[in-house]
Design a protein around this motif. Sequence first.
Motif, short mmCIF file in Angstrom:
data_model
loop_
_atom_site.label_atom_id
_atom_site.label_comp_id
_atom_site.label_asym_id
_atom_site.label_seq_id
_atom_site.Cartn_x
_atom_site.Cartn_y
_atom_site.Cartn_z
N GLU A 206 0.81 -1.21 0.00
CA GLU A 206 0.00 0.00 0.00
C GLU A 206 0.85 1.26 0.00
OE1 GLU A 206 -2.56 -0.29 3.37
OE2 GLU A 206 -3.83 -1.84 2.46
N ARG A 207 2.17 1.10 0.08
CA ARG A 207 3.06 2.25 0.17
C ARG A 207 4.34 1.97 -0.61
NH1 ARG A 207 5.35 5.71 5.24
NH2 ARG A 207 7.57 5.54 4.75
N VAL A 208 4.81 2.98 -1.34
CA VAL A 208 6.04 2.83 -2.12
C VAL A 208 6.92 4.06 -1.93
CG1 VAL A 208 5.09 1.31 -3.90
CG2 VAL A 208 4.88 3.78 -4.16
N CYS A 209 8.22 3.85 -2.12
CA CYS A 209 9.19 4.93 -2.10
C CYS A 209 10.01 4.83 -3.38
CB CYS A 209 10.10 4.81 -0.88
SG CYS A 209 11.55 5.89 -0.92
N ILE A 210 10.30 5.95 -4.01
CA ILE A 210 11.11 5.95 -5.22
C ILE A 210 12.28 6.90 -5.05
CG2 ILE A 210 9.66 7.69 -6.35
CD1 ILE A 210 10.28 6.19 -9.01
N GLU A 252 5.16 8.65 -12.30
CA GLU A 252 3.85 8.90 -12.93
C GLU A 252 3.00 7.64 -12.94
OE1 GLU A 252 4.89 10.48 -16.71
OE2 GLU A 252 5.60 12.41 -15.88
N GLN A 253 3.65 6.50 -13.21
CA GLN A 253 2.95 5.22 -13.13
C GLN A 253 2.37 5.00 -11.74
OE1 GLN A 253 4.43 1.32 -14.09
NE2 GLN A 253 5.87 2.18 -15.58
N LEU A 254 3.21 5.21 -10.75
CA LEU A 254 2.80 4.95 -9.36
C LEU A 254 1.59 5.78 -8.97
CD1 LEU A 254 6.35 4.88 -7.72
CD2 LEU A 254 4.85 2.91 -8.05
N LEU A 255 1.55 7.03 -9.41
CA LEU A 255 0.45 7.91 -9.05
C LEU A 255 -0.87 7.47 -9.69
CD1 LEU A 255 2.21 11.40 -9.17
CD2 LEU A 255 1.56 10.07 -7.15
N ARG A 256 -0.79 6.65 -10.70
CA ARG A 256 -2.02 6.12 -11.31
C ARG A 256 -2.56 4.92 -10.54
NH1 ARG A 256 0.85 7.19 -16.27
NH2 ARG A 256 1.43 5.00 -16.53
N HIS A 257 -1.73 4.35 -9.66
CA HIS A 257 -2.16 3.14 -8.95
C HIS A 257 -2.13 3.26 -7.43
CE1 HIS A 257 -2.36 0.59 -12.56
NE2 HIS A 257 -1.34 1.29 -13.00
N PHE A 258 -1.55 4.33 -6.92
CA PHE A 258 -1.48 4.55 -5.48
C PHE A 258 -1.98 5.96 -5.16
CE2 PHE A 258 1.74 1.35 -6.23
CZ PHE A 258 1.71 0.53 -5.10
N PRO A 259 -2.57 6.15 -3.97
CA PRO A 259 -2.89 7.53 -3.54
C PRO A 259 -1.60 8.33 -3.43
CG PRO A 259 -3.95 5.89 -2.12
CD PRO A 259 -3.00 5.14 -2.98
N GLU A 261 -0.43 10.35 -1.32
CA GLU A 261 0.25 10.35 -0.02
C GLU A 261 0.97 9.02 0.27
OE1 GLU A 261 -4.08 9.15 0.76
OE2 GLU A 261 -2.99 10.56 -0.52
N ARG A 262 0.72 8.02 -0.56
CA ARG A 262 1.39 6.72 -0.38
C ARG A 262 2.57 6.55 -1.33
NH1 ARG A 262 -0.23 3.62 4.09
NH2 ARG A 262 -2.38 4.14 4.58
N GLN A 267 14.31 10.93 0.31
CA GLN A 267 14.47 10.92 1.75
C GLN A 267 13.14 10.76 2.49
OE1 GLN A 267 15.80 14.60 3.61
NE2 GLN A 267 17.04 13.49 5.08
N GLN A 268 12.09 11.33 1.92
CA GLN A 268 10.76 11.28 2.55
C GLN A 268 10.33 9.83 2.82
OE1 GLN A 268 7.59 12.44 -0.08
NE2 GLN A 268 6.31 13.20 1.57
N GLY A 269 10.70 8.92 1.93
CA GLY A 269 10.25 7.55 2.07
C GLY A 269 11.05 6.72 3.06
N PHE A 270 12.15 7.29 3.58
CA PHE A 270 13.00 6.55 4.51
C PHE A 270 12.89 7.06 5.94
CE2 PHE A 270 14.94 6.15 0.32
CZ PHE A 270 15.16 4.78 0.24
N LEU A 271 12.12 8.10 6.15
CA LEU A 271 12.01 8.69 7.48
C LEU A 271 11.16 7.84 8.41
CD1 LEU A 271 11.57 12.47 6.52
CD2 LEU A 271 13.64 11.33 7.39
N PRO A 272 11.31 7.98 9.71
CA PRO A 272 10.50 7.21 10.66
C PRO A 272 9.01 7.49 10.50
CG PRO A 272 12.36 8.27 11.77
CD PRO A 272 12.31 8.84 10.39
N GLY A 273 8.22 6.49 10.79
CA GLY A 273 6.76 6.68 10.78
C GLY A 273 6.08 5.95 9.66
#
Length: 273
Positions: A206-210, A252-259, A261-262, A267-273
Motif C-alpha cells: 500500500e506504500r512505495v518509495c522511489i 507517474e505510473q505509481l500515481l495512477r495506482h497509489f494515492p 500520499e502513499r 528521503q521522505q520515504g525513509f524517514l521514521p513513521g
Amino acid sequence: MQTEVNHKSAKTLLTKASGFLEGYTHTLNPYTGCAFACSYCYVRQMPVALFRTESWGTWVDVKANAAALLENELAKAKRKGPVTIFMSSATDPYQPSEYKERITRSLLEVMSVQPPDFLFVQTRSPLVKRDADLLALLGDRVRVSMTVETDREEVRRAFTPSAPPIPARLGALRELAARGIPVQATIAPALPSSEQFAERLAGIVERVCIDDYFMGDGSGGRRTARIGVRAIYDALELSDWYSPDAYKRVHEQLLRHFPQERVLVSQQGFLPG
C-alpha cells in the motif's frame, strides 16, 4: 562470487545518524561489507570499502558480539530520549551470511524486549520473512522496506547479479503484509522497468518509495558516476534511463495506482513513521 567471512568483535554498534538519515537517532549495521555487491552501491565509495585491499562483495565481517553490545547501548540511548534506528545504512542485514550467523535475528530479539521508538529495516532479501515473528512483536514501531528497483529480471541480473530475484522479494513483501507487518516497496535506484511495474506493486503493498542516484547518493549523482554504472545502461541500450528525470516515468505510473500520499520520494520515504 566467493565471499570471505570474518568474525570480529565490534567496539560499538549504534552509530549516530546524520546526513540523508538525519531523521533517525541511530544507524545499525549487523555486518561490515555486503556479498550482494550491487553495481551501483554507494558504500563502494566509502572508507569502509576504499581502505580494504579486497574487492567490494568478496568479504564480510560478522559482528559476533552485536547482540550484547546492542543490549547495553540501546538501554543507555533510551534513557536519554526517543530512539529511532535505521537498519542498515551500509550493508544488507539479510545478506547470505545471515542464514548461518543469525546476527540480525539476535538484534531483533534484543529489540523485541527493549523496543526502540521506531525501527526501519532496509533489505533486498526475502530472508527477512524468516523473522516475521519478531517483527510482528514490534507492531507499528517497525517498517520493512524491500528494495525492488525494477520488475525486469534481465535488468536486475545486469545490475545486481548476486542479489535475490525480484519475484522472491515480492513474495516476501506479500507474506509480511499478510501478517500485518508494515511494509513498503522501495524503488531505489529506479532502474529500467516495464509499463506494468506500478500495477504489479499495487497488488502487493500500500506504500512505495522511489529514489535515484541523483537524489539519493548524497552527491547529486557524482559518487555513482565514479563507480562507472553508466556503462551497464549503455550495454543494455537503455542509456535514456540514466538521467535525473528518468525516475519520473515510474513516479507517474505509481500515481495512477497509489494515492499520492502513499508515493514517497527519496528521503521522505525513509524517514521514521
